[in-house]
Scaffold this motif. Structure first.
Motif, PDB file in Angstrom:
ATOM      1  N   GLN A  60      36.718  36.284  33.406  1.00 42.87           N
ATOM      2  CA  GLN A  60      36.634  36.993  32.130  1.00 42.87           C
ATOM      3  C   GLN A  60      35.210  36.977  31.579  1.00 42.87           C
TER       4      GLN A  60
ATOM      5  N   ARG B 120      32.037  44.984  32.223  1.00 42.63           N
ATOM      6  CA  ARG B 120      32.934  45.574  33.220  1.00 42.63           C
ATOM      7  C   ARG B 120      34.390  45.233  32.931  1.00 42.63           C
ATOM      8  N   ASP B 121      35.299  46.093  33.413  1.00 44.24           N
ATOM      9  CA  ASP B 121      36.704  45.725  33.502  1.00 44.24           C
ATOM     10  C   ASP B 121      36.881  44.826  34.716  1.00 44.24           C
ATOM     11  N   TRP B 122      37.908  43.983  34.697  1.00 42.43           N
ATOM     12  CA  TRP B 122      38.112  43.096  35.846  1.00 42.43           C
ATOM     13  C   TRP B 122      39.546  43.109  36.360  1.00 42.43           C
ATOM     14  N   HIS B 123      40.358  44.044  35.866  1.00 43.29           N
ATOM     15  CA  HIS B 123      41.768  44.051  36.257  1.00 43.29           C
ATOM     16  C   HIS B 123      41.974  44.448  37.718  1.00 43.29           C
ATOM     17  N   GLU B 124      40.971  45.075  38.352  1.00 45.56           N
ATOM     18  CA  GLU B 124      41.120  45.453  39.756  1.00 45.56           C
ATOM     19  C   GLU B 124      40.437  44.467  40.708  1.00 45.56           C
ATOM     20  N   TRP B 125      39.827  43.435  40.188  1.00 44.93           N
ATOM     21  CA  TRP B 125      39.181  42.449  41.052  1.00 44.93           C
ATOM     22  C   TRP B 125      40.230  41.619  41.788  1.00 44.93           C
TER      23      TRP B 125
ATOM     24  N   ALA C 168      32.856  39.215  33.657  1.00 44.98           N
ATOM     25  CA  ALA C 168      33.125  40.626  33.378  1.00 44.98           C
ATOM     26  C   ALA C 168      32.524  41.040  32.039  1.00 44.98           C
ATOM     27  N   SER C 169      32.634  40.169  31.047  1.00 53.58           N
ATOM     28  CA  SER C 169      32.070  40.495  29.732  1.00 53.58           C
ATOM     29  C   SER C 169      30.548  40.558  29.790  1.00 53.58           C
TER      30      SER C 169
END
Length: 428
Positions: A115, A123-128, A118-119
């Motif tokens: 988290q 970036r978004d990180w839901h696809e990592w 990503a911040s």
């Protein structure tokens, strides 16, 4: 009821702790955790006893001893962990022990390194893909395998898998990727550097690379960067034919064959590769089958090829798709197979007249191997069937006849490809 809170305190700075985490720690009669985590919490926040340990069994025993005293009845205990209590945390093991001893256990979440990174990157990180090498005996190709499928991998480093070893692995194989390394996230001296494998000779790359050895508490984000405008599709099916590099110059790719997508799709199904398998691709050509195999499972692929121009294409396609689990073996089969590890599955795209010797080399190492031979000519098909009969091996033949649409003025016509037979030789 015996009550315990397992608290994630975030990344390292006190400012990363949630209000609930602070509340549970302040109200606890005894607080336990690893030394580094307790330093984050600070003595001023702990109003009860302070117990330093990272061993779950030891912490559970301490809590049991504490709560068994009559004067401590009804009081709460608290164990603190870095990051989030549910993200590759020791909280899981401690919870299991305490629940088994009749405790009521509650998890208090905290900020994870994923988290926070990503911040920092916006970036978004839901696809990592989130993986960890911390406390696990693992290899780089295994933990970073999703990159070859076009999925970014967030990695908690540990053991042999360090930020430097990841960058070195990509450099050694000339794989196209962007690696972001974050060291000491949330601390006052945090540092985030990015390594673009297309810019290895830049001053910034060289400078940052020299600092990798000193990085300790680091996390890594690895993302593939395919050459050109082609975007690597998600998933693990056979890639389109035009996705692969076919030649580096007008003559470099001449005479280097490539199995068509429909043939490769069926071959993948027949080979039935699983995670952990060792797979040989004999007569790998451009590497299309090898790339598909490397993407479809967490396996180890060995691409065997004797032609220099084909080996050059193998390297370029491996780099393009960041196929970390693909090794290129330059040489002629069956001699080139002698030093390879025992195979679980083998695809033979070209045998150069040595089909019998190749098959015997395979079954000599693993009698139960799954072998699929691509036969573009009746002669190769006859050789396969004759071999199976001579050595009393069961076999199956599937002929692939494909026609694809092609524009012809205002209409489309079906353009047929040459039929190919896939022969599966059964191990025994």
């Amino acid at each position: 009821m015996k009550q315990c809170f397992l608290v994630g305190v975030g990344m390292g700075a006190f400012s990363c702790m949630t209000l609930e985490a602070v509340k549970r720690i302040e109200n606890a009669s005894v607080v336990a955790g690893a030394e580094r985590v307790l330093e984050v919490v600070g003595e001023d926040l702990v109003n009860g006893e302070w117990f330093c340990s990272y061993n779950s069994e030891e912490i559970a025993e301490k809590f049991e001893s504490f709560i068994s005293l009559p004067e401590n009845a009804g009081r709460t205990c608290c164990a603190v962990f870095s990051g989030d209590s549910g993200f590759y945390s020791g909280a899981g093991r401690l919870r299991e022990i305490l629940v088994g001893k009749g405790w009521n256990v509650e998890l208090v979440p905290g900020l994870t390194s994923a988290q926070v990174l990503a911040s920092r990157l916006g970036r978004d990180w839901h696809e990592w893909e989130l993986v960890s090498a911390h406390g696990v005996d693992c290899e780089i190709p295994a933990v970073l395998h999703p990159v070859s499928r076009g999925k970014p991998v967030f990695l908690l480093t540990g053991g042999r898998v360090t930020a430097k070893s990841v960058v070195d692995y990509l450099l050694d194989r000339e794989l196209l990727a962007v690696v972001t390394v974050a060291d000491r996230l949330s601390y006052c001296d945090e540092r985030i550097v990015t390594f673009d494998m297309r810019s290895v000779e830049s001053d910034a790359f060289v400078r940052d690379y020299e600092s990798l050895s000193s990085m300790g508490l680091s996390v890594v984000l690895v993302e593939g960067i395919p050459a050109g405008d082609f975007e690597v599709p998600r998933g693990s099916g056979a890639l389109p034919d035009d996705a692969f590099v076919r030649s580096q110059s007008k003559s470099a790719g001449k005479g280097v064959p490539m199995s068509k997508r429909a043939v490769r799709s069926l071959a993948l199904s027949l080979l039935s590769v699983r995670d952990g398998d060792v797979v040989w691709d004999v007569g790998a050509g451009t590497g299309a089958v090898s790339i598909d195999l490397a993407r479809c499972a967490g396996c180890s692929v060995y691409s065997v090829e004797k032609k220099e121009n084909a080996v050059a294409l193998l390297r370029e396609n491996r780099a393009k798709f960041c196929a970390l689990n693909m090794e290129i073996v330059e040489g002629k089969a069956p001699a080139a197979l002698e030093q390879l590890p025992l195979p679980d599955a083998v695809f033979v795209g070209g045998s150069d007249g040595n089909l019998v010797e190749i098959a015997e080399a395979v079954f000599g190492k693993n009698p139960l191997a799954r072998v699929v031979v691509a036969c573009a000519t009746p002669e190769t098909l006859s050789e396969c069937v004759t071999y199976a009969g001579r050595y009393k091996r069961e076999f199956e033949v599937v002929q692939v006849s494909v026609a694809e649409s092609a524009r012809a003025g205002k209409v489309h016509l079906m353009k047929a490809e040459n039929p190919v037979c896939l022969v599966t030789l059964m191990g025994r």
